[in-house]
Design an enzyme around this catalytic site. Structure first.
Site, mmCIF file in Angstrom:
data_model
loop_
_atom_site.group_PDB
_atom_site.id
_atom_site.type_symbol
_atom_site.label_atom_id
_atom_site.label_comp_id
_atom_site.label_asym_id
_atom_site.label_seq_id
_atom_site.Cartn_x
_atom_site.Cartn_y
_atom_site.Cartn_z
ATOM 1 N N LYS A 37 4.720 0.683 9.691
ATOM 2 C CA LYS A 37 4.629 1.957 8.977
ATOM 3 C C LYS A 37 4.040 3.049 9.869
ATOM 4 O O LYS A 37 4.466 4.202 9.817
ATOM 5 C CB LYS A 37 3.772 1.809 7.723
ATOM 6 C CG LYS A 37 4.477 1.204 6.524
ATOM 7 C CD LYS A 37 3.546 1.256 5.336
ATOM 8 C CE LYS A 37 4.154 0.608 4.113
ATOM 9 N NZ LYS A 37 3.222 0.618 2.972
ATOM 10 N N ARG A 72 6.645 -13.023 9.031
ATOM 11 C CA ARG A 72 7.168 -11.703 8.714
ATOM 12 C C ARG A 72 8.526 -11.524 9.379
ATOM 13 O O ARG A 72 8.890 -12.260 10.301
ATOM 14 C CB ARG A 72 6.205 -10.616 9.174
ATOM 15 C CG ARG A 72 6.061 -10.501 10.688
ATOM 16 C CD ARG A 72 5.031 -9.458 11.069
ATOM 17 N NE ARG A 72 5.373 -8.160 10.544
ATOM 18 C CZ ARG A 72 4.574 -7.098 10.619
ATOM 19 N NH1 ARG A 72 3.380 -7.193 11.181
ATOM 20 N NH2 ARG A 72 4.962 -5.932 10.129
ATOM 21 N N GLU A 100 0.863 -1.172 0.000
ATOM 22 C CA GLU A 100 0.000 0.000 0.000
ATOM 23 C C GLU A 100 0.905 1.229 0.000
ATOM 24 O O GLU A 100 1.832 1.320 0.815
ATOM 25 C CB GLU A 100 -0.903 0.034 1.237
ATOM 26 C CG GLU A 100 -1.840 1.237 1.227
ATOM 27 C CD GLU A 100 -2.713 1.351 2.469
ATOM 28 O OE1 GLU A 100 -3.484 2.320 2.543
ATOM 29 O OE2 GLU A 100 -2.606 0.481 3.356
#
Length: 559
Positions: free
Chosen positions: A273, A263, A38
């Site tokens: 983020k 992850r 994104e």
């Protein structure tokens, strides 16, 4: 059929095993992956793992990988982030097959939503956001059906069209899937598919005032692009039943499979983020490309090489099990790479002047400096020498212990490439600080060897004052001084106060490129350095990329 499994080589993991099995069973004839960030921030080291995985698999199986922007939340997305993502992926050495955006599919996504309404599997809910949230239930209690859940197909179609045609305010209605409000998986309790947002989109402008949710968009975008293996991190594992439900209930161009992997969790770092954005917006760092940040742009500015990041991602591997990687693994991957590729130079970061009193004042000479001790192809350079030099302040101690093998009154050291010198006198300024060392040299020791065979234990670096280039050096270190800064209520409490030290009076030998941010050097005995983006020939600025040795190991062992 060609056996492509051998292409995986030493990179074998459970995902490649699945792909090998799919190929051998003729489930597919082309591997297609995607990296779908994104564009709401800059990429960080965690994204690098996903980039290497998705693009690496496509490369090794002669398939293709798309760089797709999942841009369904225009409030937080921008062209700045899109451009930075493209730049980072290219810098890491990967090429995408195509570069679509989820917003390119808005017309198709809308028609898919209409299809679900026709099937009675989606409805327009007129509850507000708080009511929807409260009625969703918890992990231990079931959800409650919306009072609007049984609207007719015709009414839902009309309301959804009116939503699209800008007839309602934000939050007035939302489109939800009709699945199971009693499901043990909260993601299946009539999840939101579309919401009303009157905001200009960076790609579609004001064409739309309704935007699809990520869970609805992602799988359908995969299907439109012909993705075969949709690789996601483990937090999306609970979302996979919804991913499958959407694809199973619509006629799509292809049927991708979602596979989850762990992850990247790295000590002394943030890979959120939201928290990285907080660090930037509150001014705790100097932007997304601050060299202390483990954003890819920050790492590039600091002097990380793409090869070292890819090597790090290969080293940590791909598994289904969450684990935390030591920061030293990343740092050592960089040291190993720079040790091979970085040319050697001499620089003095915190200088003290040395005057060699028995060296002729008007004399200069050149010494041949080896550019790389393990690679003769790097050649040599000329290093100028004169009567006055700069040496490192740490290389002098007035009252030195026996095991201090550097400069001290009455002690002899070797100057790298040059001569033996002995400290005879110490001159201090009015504040009592050492300002100048008066030394003598042995003319017979040229090249660093004495004809009488005496041994000198200490060798120090130096720079000729007459030829030195003055520069600023930023000594960067880890941004946080705790292993898990993200766990703190206030992450700013974990900021390392010594993460940057600015040295304004450094001196370099002249054979150093002062601009460009491309050529990494090993400043002998000091570490690896690279010119900053803001460096100019008139005002050089260099960043320390990494120390030569892990200075944190002892700190961590003592905790």
């Amino acid at each position: 059929m060609t056996d492509t499994s051998v292409a995986a080589g030493d990179h074998s993991n459970f995902i490649r095993d699945i792909i090998d099995n799919d190929l051998s069973n003729n489930k597919l004839n082309k591997v297609v992956t995607r990296f779908p960030p994104e564009p709401n921030g800059y990429l960080h080291i965690g994204h690098a793992k996903s980039i290497c995985l998705n693009f690496g698999i496509a490369r090794d199986y002669q398939g293709r990988c798309n760089l797709r922007f999942d841009d369904t939340n225009p409030e937080k997305e921008s062209i700045e982030y899109i451009n930075s993502i493209r730049r980072d992926v290219e810098w890491l050495g990967f090429e995408w097959h195509s570069n679509p955006s989820a917003s390119d599919y808005f017309d198709q996504l809308y028609q898919f939503a209409v299809d679900l309404i026709h099937q009675g599997k989606a409805y327009v809910d007129s509850q507000n956001a708080e009511e929807i949230r409260d009625n969703r239930g918890t992990l231990t209690s079931p959800g409650v059906d919306s009072p609007y859940r049984n609207r007719s197909v015709e009414e839902n179609l009309q309301l959804f069209e009116d939503m699209k045609n800008d007839k309602f305010a934000d939050g007035k209605h939302a489109l939800r899937a009709k699945i199971d409000m009693q499901s043990g998986n909260i993601n299946l309790r009539d999840p939101l598919l579309y919401r009303i947002r009157h905001i200009t989109h960076h790609n579609t402008g004001d064409d739309w005032c309704i935007y699809p949710l990520y869970d609805f968009t992602h799988g359908l975008s995969d299907a439109i692009e012909g993705v075969t293996h949709s690789l996601c991190t483990l937090e999306f594992e609970d979302h996979r039943p919804l991913y499958d439900w959407i694809l199973d209930n619509l006629e799509t161009p292809s049927r991708p499979v979602q596979i989850e992997f762990s992850r990247l969790q790295l000590e002394y770092s943030l890979t959120s983020k939201r928290k990285l954005n907080l660090m930037v917006s509150e001014g705790h760092v100097d932007g997304w490309d601050d060299p202390r940040m483990l954003t890819i742009s920050g790492m590039r500015r600091r002097g990380f090489t793409p090869e070292s990041i890819v090597a790090f991602c290969d080293a940590i591997g791909v598994t289904k099990k969450d684990s935390t990687i030591q920061m030293g693994v990343l740092e050592n991957a960089l040291r190993e790479d720079l040790n091979i590729r970085a040319a050697r130079r001499m620089a003095v970061i915190d200088p003290i002047k040395v005057v060699i009193e028995n060296y002729p004042e008007d004399q200069e000479e050149m010494f041949s400096g080896v550019n790389h001790p393990q690679n003769p192809d790097y050649g040599t350079r000329e290093v100028p020498f004169s009567r006055e030099l700069y040496v490192e302040r740490d290389d002098f101690m007035e009252d030195a212990p026996n095991k201090f093998f550097r400069l001290s009154p009455g002690r002899e050291v070797r100057l790298r490439f040059a001569y033996y010198i002995t400290c005879n006198e110490v001159i201090k300024n009015g504040a009592g600080e050492v300002e100048t060392l008066i030394c003598s040299y042995d003319p017979e020791s040229r090249g660093g060897n004495s004809p009488d065979g005496r041994k000198v234990k200490g060798t120090i670096h130096w720079v000729s004052t007459r030829h030195a280039v003055k520069a600023q050096v930023n000594l960067y270190d880890r941004l946080f001084n705790t292993a898990n800064p993200g766990a703190a209520d206030d992450i700013t409490e974990s900021i390392n106060p010594d993460s940057r030290q600015i040295m304004e009076n450094a001196r370099f030998e002249p054979a150093i490129e002062l601009t460009g941010n491309k050529i990494a050097y090993q400043f002998e005995r000091l570490g690896y350095f690279i010119s900053d983006y803001d460096s100019t020939t008139e005002n050089p600025v260099f960043n320390r990329t990494m120390t030569l040795r892990d200075s944190w190991a002892k700190i961590e062992q003592s905790r």
